[in-house]
Scaffold this motif. Structure first.
Motif, PDB file in Angstrom:
ATOM      1  N   LEU A   8       0.448  -0.763  -0.151  1.00 28.00           N
ATOM      2  CA  LEU A   8      -0.076   0.453   0.081  1.00 28.00           C
ATOM      3  C   LEU A   8       0.950   1.731   0.110  1.00 28.00           C
ATOM      4  N   GLN A   9       0.183   2.904   0.193  1.00 31.07           N
ATOM      5  CA  GLN A   9       0.823   3.907  -0.100  1.00 31.07           C
ATOM      6  C   GLN A   9       1.488   4.722   0.801  1.00 31.07           C
ATOM      7  N   ALA A  42       1.714  -2.269   3.208  1.00 31.60           N
ATOM      8  CA  ALA A  42       0.300  -1.890   3.589  1.00 31.60           C
ATOM      9  C   ALA A  42      -0.825  -2.505   2.750  1.00 31.60           C
ATOM     10  N   LEU A  43      -2.271  -2.680   3.384  1.00 33.60           N
ATOM     11  CA  LEU A  43      -3.055  -3.896   3.040  1.00 33.60           C
ATOM     12  C   LEU A  43      -4.017  -2.098   2.370  1.00 33.60           C
ATOM     13  N   TYR A  44      -4.644  -2.504   1.551  1.00 31.57           N
ATOM     14  CA  TYR A  44      -5.597  -1.682   0.062  1.00 31.57           C
ATOM     15  C   TYR A  44      -6.914  -2.326   0.850  1.00 31.57           C
ATOM     16  N   VAL A  45      -7.924  -1.052   0.859  1.00 37.43           N
ATOM     17  CA  VAL A  45      -8.728  -1.282   1.163  1.00 37.43           C
ATOM     18  C   VAL A  45      -9.844  -0.554   0.414  1.00 37.43           C
ATOM     19  N   LEU A 167      -1.747  -6.436  -6.437  1.00 37.94           N
ATOM     20  CA  LEU A 167      -1.809  -5.665  -5.127  1.00 37.94           C
ATOM     21  C   LEU A 167      -3.500  -6.043  -4.150  1.00 37.94           C
ATOM     22  N   ALA A 168      -3.060  -6.359  -3.148  1.00 37.90           N
ATOM     23  CA  ALA A 168      -3.597  -7.162  -2.072  1.00 37.90           C
ATOM     24  C   ALA A 168      -5.060  -6.395  -1.761  1.00 37.90           C
ATOM     25  N   VAL A 169      -6.443  -6.728  -1.553  1.00 37.99           N
ATOM     26  CA  VAL A 169      -6.868  -5.895  -1.461  1.00 37.99           C
ATOM     27  C   VAL A 169      -7.759  -6.388  -0.338  1.00 37.99           C
ATOM     28  N   PRO A 389      -6.721   2.409   5.253  1.00 37.02           N
ATOM     29  CA  PRO A 389      -5.065   1.597   4.509  1.00 37.02           C
ATOM     30  C   PRO A 389      -4.374   1.194   5.994  1.00 37.02           C
ATOM     31  N   VAL A 390      -3.631  -0.159   6.351  1.00 31.18           N
ATOM     32  CA  VAL A 390      -3.075  -0.167   7.317  1.00 31.18           C
ATOM     33  C   VAL A 390      -1.721  -0.824   6.866  1.00 31.18           C
ATOM     34  N   PRO A 391      -1.066   0.032   7.666  1.00 31.01           N
ATOM     35  CA  PRO A 391       0.439  -0.788   7.563  1.00 31.01           C
ATOM     36  C   PRO A 391       0.413  -2.214   7.930  1.00 31.01           C
ATOM     37  N   LEU A 392       1.143  -3.226   6.781  1.00 23.98           N
ATOM     38  CA  LEU A 392       1.689  -4.571   7.812  1.00 23.98           C
ATOM     39  C   LEU A 392       1.981  -4.786   9.413  1.00 23.98           C
ATOM     40  N   ASP A 393       2.799  -4.114   9.604  1.00 23.36           N
ATOM     41  CA  ASP A 393       3.372  -3.073  10.992  1.00 23.36           C
ATOM     42  C   ASP A 393       2.036  -3.484  11.653  1.00 23.36           C
TER      43      ASP A 393
END
Length: 419
Positions: A8-9, A42-45, A167-169, A389-393
């Motif tokens: 993600l961004q 990060a994760l796309y939403v 991307l993963a959504v 959007p959430v960082p993977l951490d």
């Protein structure tokens, strides 16, 4: 288990080059003159932005006679159903948009450089199914998202140059606060009511004889959905009651020998899992396909956190019987309980034109004999647990994770992005 894969961004100056997919029509910037830069981890939403930069090798673009560079955002749900050796395919376009970032003659790199960088930004639709690849039971479901940079070359025999990044959504969760509450419950800063699901069956050793009973209970938080990336606690309780047994026979039992039906002594002797049923459609064909998504009683992290209460066992007189009499009728009652938590990282519940999913939790307690296993099945709805959007951490586990793979990692193939 089926899993997501994420990126993600963030701010453009913090972007890191994401590796292109291994595709025959794409490659590194030295081969294509293109590279796509997306923030990683990060994760796309759905409903959120997809932002990044495309980097152009101006010298390579001129050698290829590229006239334009476009950035495309694509989402596609592709299904296959096979019946009687015939396979049908159906495609549903989830998102299909593009923007031109450069045209020949529009811009040139600064002196001493061959590199041009252009930002891009897209907005995902407000509702989307999660990234998923599934094969089984005569059906295939591929739900894919990708950003692709395309250098457009004129001429029939000149293929366009491409670089794509999958991307993963996941779908935006309007009840993301439930995940926060579960995290608070794990940390001891919140409290959530519980609900219990119970099954009781009569069992016996063979074809004849008196019946005993087995009661199984699954207790989970009383919440309307189960979010991903959150520790979900559970309690499994088993109570077994033997066929009628006099006090004298009960006193004569060898110490430590379990009485039929036995109570499970270890968590791993149970089977506790999450199952998914996919209804897959491809034009006139349709098929239902079910599979295990996660088996918690085989998951090392769930097992390591499991706590087993010592088995309680005792003879109990029937109502009105004189418990001091050797001939007093009664039953042998045994109790076992197991507590732990799991964390889900699978593709959540969804419904689109050519596929939909449903889930249930399944506890199976094996009992000796034919047809004696006892199940508790609980339908559940899974949601993404995130509304932005959430960082993977921020999704790293602080509690056991269901499955052998790293949390927040949804796998998918990268084959069919040639459109």
């Amino acid at each position: 288990m089926q899993r997501l894969l994420l990126s993600l961004q963030s701010r453009p100056e913090n972007l890191t080059a994401a590796p292109p997919a291994p595709d025959t029509s794409s490659g590194s910037r030295s081969q294509t003159g293109l590279s796509v830069h997306l923030p990683i981890n990060a994760l796309y939403v759905s409903g959120g932005p997809v932002e990044g930069e495309v980097e152009l090798d101006f010298r390579q673009l001129r050698q290829d006679n590229a006239q334009e560079v476009r950035v495309r955002l694509r989402g596609l749900a592709r299904t296959f159903v096979t019946l009687d050796k015939t396979t049908l395919q159906e495609d549903v376009h989830l998102v299909r948009t593009s923007v031109a970032v450069w045209r020949s003659g529009d811009a040139y790199p600064p002196p001493g450089s061959d590199v041009l960088r252009f930002p891009f930004s897209f907005q995902l639709p407000p509702t989307l199914p999660p990234s998923l690849h599934y094969v089984g039971g005569g059906g295939v479901v591929d739900i894919k998202y990708a950003v692709t940079a395309v250098a457009v070359r004129p001429g029939t025999f000149h293929r366009n140059r491409r670089v794509r990044v999958p991307l993963a959504v996941v779908d935006r969760d309007s009840r993301a606060h439930i995940r926060d509450r579960l995290l608070g419950l794990a940390a001891g800063t919140d409290a959530i009511p519980w609900r219990t699901h119970r099954t009781q069956e009569n069992v016996r050793k063979g074809l004849w004889g008196n019946y005993g009973t087995v009661q199984v209970q699954l207790t989970i938080p009383d919440i309307p959905v189960l979010p991903l990336f959150a520790p979900i606690p559970f309690i499994i309780e088993v109570k077994t009651t033997s066929p009628p047994l006099t006090r004298a026979k009960a006193d004569a039992l060898p110490p430590g020998k379990p009485v039929f039906p036995p109570a499970p002594a270890e968590f791993t002797t149970l089977e506790f899992k999450l199952r998914r049923k996919l209804h897959i459609r491809a034009n006139a064909y349709a098929v239902d396909s079910s599979s295990d998504v996660a088996v918690f009683t085989r998951d090392a992290s769930v097992i390591s956190a499991a706590h087993a209460d010592p088995i309680e066992s005792a003879w109990s007189p029937l109502h009105g019987a004189d418990e001091k009499s050797a001939d007093a009728p009664g039953t042998w009652v045994q109790r076992a309980a197991f507590r732990s938590s799991f964390r889900l990282t699978c593709a959540h519940t969804f419904k689109i034109d050519n596929a939909d999913s449903e889930f249930h939790l399944d506890v199976k307690v094996p009992i000796p004999g034919v047809g004696n296993n006892v199940h508790v099945k609980v339908p559940v709805v899974l949601t993404s647990g995130v509304d932005a959007p959430v960082p993977l951490d921020g999704l790293r586990p602080h509690a056991p994770t269901a499955g052998r793979d790293h949390p927040a990692t949804l796998t998918y193939r990268r084959e069919f992005w040639d459109r």
